[in-house]
Structures are given as C-alpha cells and as structure tokens.
Scaffold this motif. Structure first.
Motif, short mmCIF file in Angstrom:
data_model
loop_
_atom_site.label_atom_id
_atom_site.label_comp_id
_atom_site.label_asym_id
_atom_site.label_seq_id
_atom_site.Cartn_x
_atom_site.Cartn_y
_atom_site.Cartn_z
N ILE A 185 0.88 -1.17 0.00
CA ILE A 185 0.00 0.00 0.00
C ILE A 185 0.91 1.22 0.00
N ASP A 186 0.91 1.94 -1.11
CA ASP A 186 1.91 3.00 -1.30
C ASP A 186 1.24 4.29 -1.76
N ASN A 187 1.61 5.39 -1.10
CA ASN A 187 1.21 6.72 -1.56
C ASN A 187 -0.31 6.89 -1.61
N CYS A 188 -1.00 6.36 -0.62
CA CYS A 188 -2.46 6.47 -0.57
C CYS A 188 -2.89 7.54 0.44
N TYR A 189 -4.13 7.96 0.33
CA TYR A 189 -4.69 9.01 1.18
C TYR A 189 -5.90 8.43 1.90
N LEU A 190 -5.74 8.22 3.21
CA LEU A 190 -6.82 7.69 4.04
C LEU A 190 -7.46 8.86 4.77
N ASP A 191 -8.63 9.24 4.30
CA ASP A 191 -9.29 10.48 4.66
C ASP A 191 -10.43 10.18 5.65
N TYR A 192 -10.12 10.24 6.94
CA TYR A 192 -11.06 9.93 8.02
C TYR A 192 -11.46 8.46 8.06
N THR A 193 -10.82 7.63 7.29
CA THR A 193 -11.08 6.19 7.31
C THR A 193 -9.75 5.46 7.17
N GLY A 194 -9.57 4.39 7.93
CA GLY A 194 -8.23 3.83 8.07
C GLY A 194 -8.01 2.51 7.37
N ILE A 195 -6.95 1.83 7.82
CA ILE A 195 -6.53 0.54 7.27
C ILE A 195 -6.64 -0.51 8.36
N VAL A 196 -7.18 -1.68 8.02
CA VAL A 196 -7.23 -2.82 8.93
C VAL A 196 -6.44 -3.96 8.30
N LEU A 197 -5.51 -4.53 9.07
CA LEU A 197 -4.68 -5.63 8.59
C LEU A 197 -4.89 -6.83 9.51
N GLU A 198 -5.37 -7.94 8.96
CA GLU A 198 -5.54 -9.16 9.75
C GLU A 198 -4.27 -10.00 9.67
N ASP A 199 -3.70 -10.33 10.83
CA ASP A 199 -2.47 -11.14 10.90
C ASP A 199 -1.53 -10.82 9.74
N PRO A 200 -1.06 -9.60 9.62
CA PRO A 200 -0.29 -9.21 8.43
C PRO A 200 1.06 -9.92 8.34
N VAL A 201 1.30 -10.55 7.21
CA VAL A 201 2.58 -11.17 6.91
C VAL A 201 3.03 -10.65 5.55
N GLN A 202 4.17 -9.99 5.53
CA GLN A 202 4.70 -9.33 4.34
C GLN A 202 3.70 -8.29 3.81
N VAL A 203 3.55 -7.24 4.59
CA VAL A 203 2.71 -6.11 4.22
C VAL A 203 3.53 -4.84 4.36
N HIS A 204 3.42 -3.97 3.36
CA HIS A 204 4.21 -2.74 3.33
C HIS A 204 3.25 -1.56 3.18
N VAL A 205 3.27 -0.64 4.15
CA VAL A 205 2.45 0.58 4.10
C VAL A 205 3.41 1.76 4.18
N THR A 206 3.45 2.56 3.13
CA THR A 206 4.43 3.64 3.10
C THR A 206 3.92 4.84 2.31
N ASN A 207 4.47 6.01 2.63
CA ASN A 207 4.19 7.26 1.91
C ASN A 207 2.71 7.63 1.91
N ALA A 208 1.97 7.17 2.89
CA ALA A 208 0.54 7.47 2.94
C ALA A 208 0.27 8.69 3.80
N PHE A 209 -0.89 9.30 3.58
CA PHE A 209 -1.36 10.41 4.41
C PHE A 209 -2.65 9.98 5.09
N PHE A 210 -2.65 10.01 6.43
CA PHE A 210 -3.81 9.64 7.22
C PHE A 210 -4.37 10.91 7.86
N LEU A 211 -5.60 11.25 7.53
CA LEU A 211 -6.21 12.48 8.01
C LEU A 211 -7.40 12.17 8.91
N GLY A 212 -7.62 13.04 9.90
CA GLY A 212 -8.82 12.93 10.73
C GLY A 212 -8.84 11.73 11.65
#
Length: 348
Positions: A185-212
C-alpha cells in the motif's frame, strides 16, 4: 481449456449502463463469468477471459446489485470509469490475476464529502479476492468499505478513500488475508477512514497520508505478525491522542515488524523502535518506552551509553531490567550523569 473457450482482446468503451428497477440484487451490470468456472475444481481453475478493457463507462447499479464482476480472468483493465449506486460491490474480482483498475471513481452515494447520511453507507467499492492486481489513482468517495484485499501480491497506489469515516464504522482498506498477505500500500490518502490488517505477513504501508484520526489497526486472528513495515507516513488527527497504529487482540508470534519514521500531529506516536535520554544525579536510571512502543512488554534489543559529568572515574554499570518496556540501567555508585537508550521490537 481450448483456445475457443477463451474470450480475449475485447475493448468496451463509452456510454452508460444503468440497472432497471427489477435488476437482481445479487447481479452485476457486467459479468465476466464463464459457466466453466462453476464446474471447475478450485485447485484446477482455468482462465476464461483475457485482455479485456473497460474504458470511459458509467456503471449505475441503482442501489441494487454490483457494477462489474470478474472471475477466472487475466489482464483485465478498468480505466477512467465511474461506479455509482452499487448495492453490493462496485468491482469484484475473484480468482485469476492481473486486473488493473486505474483513474476510476467509485461511490455508493454521489457526494463530495460530509454527507449527512454517511452513517448509512454500505457495500464495498472494490473487492479483490484474487492475486497480482493493481489499483492506481482511484478515488472511493462513499461505501461502507473502500477496498477489501483477500488475495496475494496486490498493490494499491495513489488511492484516496473517504468512503465512510472510521467513527461511523467504515474501513478504507481492509487486508483480509491473515497469515500470508503479501500486500503493498503505497502513496495512498486515508481520509477519516483507516486501514485494517488481519495477521499481516509481508505487508508494506508507506508514503501514505492519514487524516482525521485515520490510523492502521492490526487485528489478531491467529496471533501471527511478520514482515510488516509501516514507514514514512504522515498522520494528522484531532489531538485526542488516538494512536497511529493500534493492536486488536494478542499477537504471540511477532517477527520483522518495523514501524518507524512516521511523522505525527494531533495523534499518539506508536513505533517498534525508540530512543530516550534520562539524566540526573543517581545510581539508577529508568527509560520508560511504554507510551511509544507498540507491543507490550517486548523489548528485544537494547543499546545504551552512560555519560558522567566531570572528571570522576567511570562507575561499573549495566542494564538490569527490560520488563514492561522499561529499560533500567544501574551503576555501583551515585554519579552526576545520565543514559541514552535505544530499543527495538523487530525480532522474535
């Protein structure tokens, strides 16, 4: 599967597809769905559609069924399309691989944010139950859930989710493949709503903007988390001390988890690495990392330096405890000085 069974090299472009009042609530406006898929052994599924492009199309599902269903297909492109009024899903991809969705807008209700009926938003904009797909430069402006990922090796880039606020029960991106996610998950914009990861194995979250107060939630299913990196993101909140990363449940197996280098404003920092300096005239110094470190009572690596003011001889000193995410350094006599401590929770 013979070559005659494969439908390929088709481009559908321009125009509007609108569901009738009696459109089936479990149907989709377009279905790439071969009867052979229903008969196939799940372990021996084939590909029945290939190299099909949907471009410049408005899908209006009339609050009944979905927009586009893709099953057992390869190299499908959805470009510059608009999906609205879906009752179930805007796009659902099942099995197959390499469906690319780009420059596309999806919303159950047409709005520009702040809809008074946002609490009632439902459905899912994009459901990828398939491998090797890409969602690029896509806006999801209303839905209960923005994107569900339950296949491996998918990548999301430049996705803007303001579908339904977390405060109302919405989720922007839900990685629902516990144990072997392989998701970027790269360069995404989470605008008052987030990310849910279940038992994450090899997951990459980077360059995102989380607002609110949008954040990342790590949800335990079997308590396994490995190869997770959440780095170089921006978080902006409402100063209510909500953590940028939260843990739901207990993780008993934690390995190669790097949460670091995120900049935070109006939220609570959480990390798997931290540094503290404690000064004072004493023979014991306590560096309390519990407000910062993500996992409770889990310090795996410690480095520290003791410095002493003046020209007095250096005392004997050592780390005597790392319990409860607190590092205790003790000396054999009182000195005027302090300790600088670095810790991490990376390894097993």
């Amino acid at each position: 599967m013979s070559s005659s069974d494969l439908k390929s090299l088709i481009q559908i472009r321009g125009g509007t597809l609108r569901a009738a009042d009696k459109f089936p609530t479990d149907g989709y406006l377009i279905e790439l769905h071969s009867p052979s898929s229903d008969k196939a052994d799940k372990k021996k599924r084939g590909f029945y559609y290939e190299d099909i492009t949907f471009r410049d199309i408005l899908f209006d599902s009339g609050f009944r069924g979905g927009g586009l269903l893709v099953i057992d297909s390869a190299r499908i492109r959805v470009d510059n399309c608009f999906f609205i009024h879906f009752g179930t899903e805007g796009i659902h991809v099942k099995s197959g691989h390499e469906t690319f969705v780009s420059s596309t807008f999806l919303g159950q209700h047409v709005n520009i944010g702040g809809d008074p009926d946002e609490k009632s938003f439902s459905g899912t904009a994009i459901n990828l139950a398939s491998n090797d797909n890409a969602v690029t430069d896509v806006v999801i402006f209303s839905a209960g859930t923005g994107i569900i990922l339950s296949g491996q090796a998918n990548i999301l880039t430049g996705v803007h989710c303001y579908n339904k606020a977390t405060a109302f029960g919405g989720v922007g991106i839900y990685v629902k493949l516990p144990g072997y996610s392989q998701t970027r998950i790269d360069n995404c914009y989470l605008d008052y709503t987030g990310i849910v990861l279940e038992d994450p194995v090899q997951v990459h979250v980077t360059n995102a903007f989380f607002l609110g107060d949008a954040n990342v939630v790590l949800k335990s299913v079997k308590g396994v988390i490995s190869g997770l990196t959440i780095v170089d993101n921006m978080f902006s909140g409402s100063s209510n001390a909500k953590a940028v990363v939260e843990v739901q449940g207990t993780f008993n197996q934690v390995d190669q988890v790097v949460i670091d280098r995120n900049n935070v404003r109006g939220m609570s920092v959480k990390s798997t690495t931290a540094k503290l300096t404690v000064v004072g005239k004493a023979d014991k110094w306590v560096a309390d990392f519990s407000p910062i470190l993500l996992f409770p009572d889990r310090i795996k690596n410690v480095q520290y330096s003791l410095y002493v003011n003046g020209k007095k001889s250096i005392p004997l000193h050592a780390v005597t405890s790392t319990s409860n995410n607190k590092v205790v350094v003790e000396a054999d006599r009182v000195v005027d000085g302090g300790v600088s401590v670095s810790v991490d929770q990376y390894s097993k």
